[in-house]
Design an enzyme around this catalytic site. Structure first.
Site, PDB file in Angstrom:
ATOM      1  N   GLU A 200     -33.564  50.206  -7.581  1.00  0.00           N
ATOM      2  CA  GLU A 200     -32.417  49.415  -7.143  1.00  0.00           C
ATOM      3  C   GLU A 200     -31.239  50.340  -6.921  1.00  0.00           C
ATOM      4  OE1 GLU A 200     -31.136  46.370  -9.952  1.00  0.00           O
ATOM      5  OE2 GLU A 200     -32.618  45.012  -9.123  1.00  0.00           O
ATOM      6  N   LYS A 201     -30.358  49.930  -6.057  1.00  0.00           N
ATOM      7  CA  LYS A 201     -29.118  50.681  -5.916  1.00  0.00           C
ATOM      8  C   LYS A 201     -28.373  50.568  -7.240  1.00  0.00           C
ATOM      9  CE  LYS A 201     -25.126  51.301  -3.004  1.00  0.00           C
ATOM     10  NZ  LYS A 201     -25.471  52.728  -2.937  1.00  0.00           N
ATOM     11  N   LYS A 237     -25.100  42.569 -24.434  1.00  0.00           N
ATOM     12  CA  LYS A 237     -23.789  41.926 -24.352  1.00  0.00           C
ATOM     13  C   LYS A 237     -23.102  41.936 -25.721  1.00  0.00           C
ATOM     14  CE  LYS A 237     -25.838  39.195 -20.792  1.00  0.00           C
ATOM     15  NZ  LYS A 237     -26.660  37.997 -20.540  1.00  0.00           N
ATOM     16  N   ARG A 291     -34.030  30.079 -20.311  1.00  0.00           N
ATOM     17  CA  ARG A 291     -33.897  29.604 -21.699  1.00  0.00           C
ATOM     18  C   ARG A 291     -32.423  29.381 -22.002  1.00  0.00           C
ATOM     19  NH1 ARG A 291     -31.542  34.360 -23.366  1.00  0.00           N
ATOM     20  NH2 ARG A 291     -32.483  36.209 -22.462  1.00  0.00           N
ATOM     21  N   ARG A 337     -19.879  38.655 -30.425  1.00  0.00           N
ATOM     22  CA  ARG A 337     -21.105  38.701 -31.225  1.00  0.00           C
ATOM     23  C   ARG A 337     -20.869  39.648 -32.395  1.00  0.00           C
ATOM     24  NH1 ARG A 337     -26.425  39.042 -27.351  1.00  0.00           N
ATOM     25  NH2 ARG A 337     -25.593  37.886 -25.588  1.00  0.00           N
TER      26      ARG A 337
END
Ligand code: ADP
Length: 446
Positions: A200-201, A237, A291, A337
């Site tokens: 991918e780029k 994340k 999900r 988180r």
């Protein structure tokens, strides 16, 4: 509606699902490993079954034990949460073979989106913009260099079966390509048993923007706006927010309706997230998660919808709770988180929580399964809890987050709270001016 749901998960998400079940008047069955006998989800469920020893593969991933638990307790549906068996198409099929409902999308859609190359092809067919790259896996007889040159360096080598950022390597120049290909393939083989990789780029300063969708499985589907998950460490994340500080109402409506139309065509069932990288005003599809996601509360806070409850209703054959026109985005939400990790080295820090004081007050939500005296076991993820804050504006949300972070006490183990306390005071964060590499660059400069 279901009578009894078995929750095939642990930690905060097991508790989150349990809460939705209680509101719907559905009986709950918790499953747990021997390491989790004292866990909160076990205490709060109506019934519980021990499904094996601590390692996940022997307990939370132990399909025969989960089926036996359904049979013993008479559960008629299984909620897989996130992680573990949530994106396992075979598991969904096995449940169906045993007359049990899987609370999630159709098995075919899980399989389709689990294969990243097929997912990208499908996205392109459905009119969703994708990252420029090789059209499929790079075959051994293909000239990877020619493909990479046609995409243009830097390129990213990604595992077809990827997940959790594993099997991903950047080749900045032609000289890096051979090593990136072999390293990514080896990592992919070890992690997923499948060495196929694609190119991918490599985008230099994109944001990670994801669109939350809800489909009824019969051709009805809506989008619930976006979450910005650009603050990441090792492709994981750390901080999520919505709406994105970088997206205006017009581009939200445009990408949102493209995604919703695609889900209508697919006849997608349940909750899902379509993930994009966003750079210079353009969206590029990277993957779809079939999900409920860790960061779903951000969307709940700004739409007022209970996504897990709706997920259960829809799985039982219910209709979408509202039309696209009825979806409203109100205020701003941020989720942190908080992990049981050293805030500088990120080394996991399992152990006993000696003092625990969650913050409270207007606009503050904690999704966590820990309590004072709880011992975080070393076998699973290191999430202590998610701190989610809502405000009328992003500025108010940041103000509340600063206060909530200062108020939160977790002692006895190391946590990433100090990192968040620093981030919430960083000018770039306050301005919403960051991209997917920002956090790693910030940490490298500390
Ligand atoms: P995984 O399934 O392993 O999480 P994703 O495809 O969702 O993999 O990518 C995870 C993260 O990797 C993205 O959020 C982004 O930070 C980074 N990433 C993925 N693709 C690209 C790309 N083409 N260019 C730059 N960064 C990327």
């Amino acid at each position: 509606m279901f009578d009894k749901i078995l929750i095939a998960n642990r930690g905060e998400i097991a508790l989150r699902i349990l809460r939705a079940c209680k509101e719907l008047g559905i009986a709950t069955v918790a499953v747990h490993s021997t390491a989790d006998a004292d866990a909160m989800h076990v205490r709060l469920a109506d019934e519980s079954v021990c499904v094996g020893p601590p390692p996940s593969k022997d307990s939370y991933l132990n399909v025969p034990a989960l089926l036996a638990a359904c049979e013993i307790t008479g559960a008629d549906a299984v909620h897989p949460g996130y992680g573990f068996l949530s994106e396992n198409a075979r598991f969904a099929e096995i449940l169906a073979d045993h007359n049990l409902h899987f609370i999630g999308p159709k098995a075919d859609h899980i399989r389709l989106m689990g294969d990243k190359i097929e997912a990208k092809k499908t996205a392109r067919k459905l009119g969703i913009p994708v990252v420029p790259g090789s059209d499929g896996a790079v075959a051994p007889d293909q000239d990877a260099m020619a493909i990479a040159k046609s995409i243009g360096f830097p390129v990213l080598v990604k595992a077809a079966a990827g997940g959790g950022g594993r099997g991903m390597k950047v080749a900045h120049t032609e000289a890096d390509l051979a090593l990136a290909l072999s390293t990514a393939a080896n990592e992919a083989k070890a992690a997923f048993g499948d060495a196929s990789v694609y190119l991918e780029k490599y985008l230099q300063k994109p944001r990670h923007i994801e669109i939350q969708v809800l489909g009824d499985g019969r051709g009805g589907a809506i989008h619930l706006g976006e979450r910005d998950c650009s603050l990441q460490r090792r492709h994981q994340k750390v901080w999520e927010e919505g709406p994105s500080p970088a997206i205006d109402a017009a581009s939200r409506a445009k990408i949102g309706s493209t995604v919703a139309k695609a889900m209508q065509q697919l006849k997608y069932l349940g909750v899902g997230t379509v993930e994009f990288l966003y750079e210079d005003g353009e969206f590029y599809f990277i993957e779809m998660n079939t999900r409920i996601q860790v960061e779903h509360p951000v969307t709940e806070m700004i739409t007022g919808l209970d996504l897990v409850l709706e997920q259960i209703r829809i799985a039982a054959g219910g209709d979408l709770p509202l039309t696209q026109d009825e979806v409203t985005i109100t205020g701003h939400s941020i989720e942190c988180r908080v992990n049981a990790e050293n805030p500088v080295t990120f080394r996991p820090s399992p152990g006993k929580i000696l003092q625990y004081h969650p913050p409270g007050g207007l606009g503050v939500r904690i999704d966590s399964a820990v309590y004072q005296g709880y011992v975080i076991p070393p076998y699973y993820d290191s999430l202590v809890g998610k701190l989610i804050v809502h405000g009328k504006t992003r500025a108010e949300c940041l103000m509340r987050l600063r206060r909530a972070l200062d108020e939160m006490v977790v002692e006895g183990i190391e946590t990433t709270l100090p990192l968040f306390r620093a981030l919430v005071r960083e000018p770039a964060i306050i301005d919403g001016d960051y991209h997917i590499h920002w956090l790693e660059q910030y940490l490298a400069g500390q």
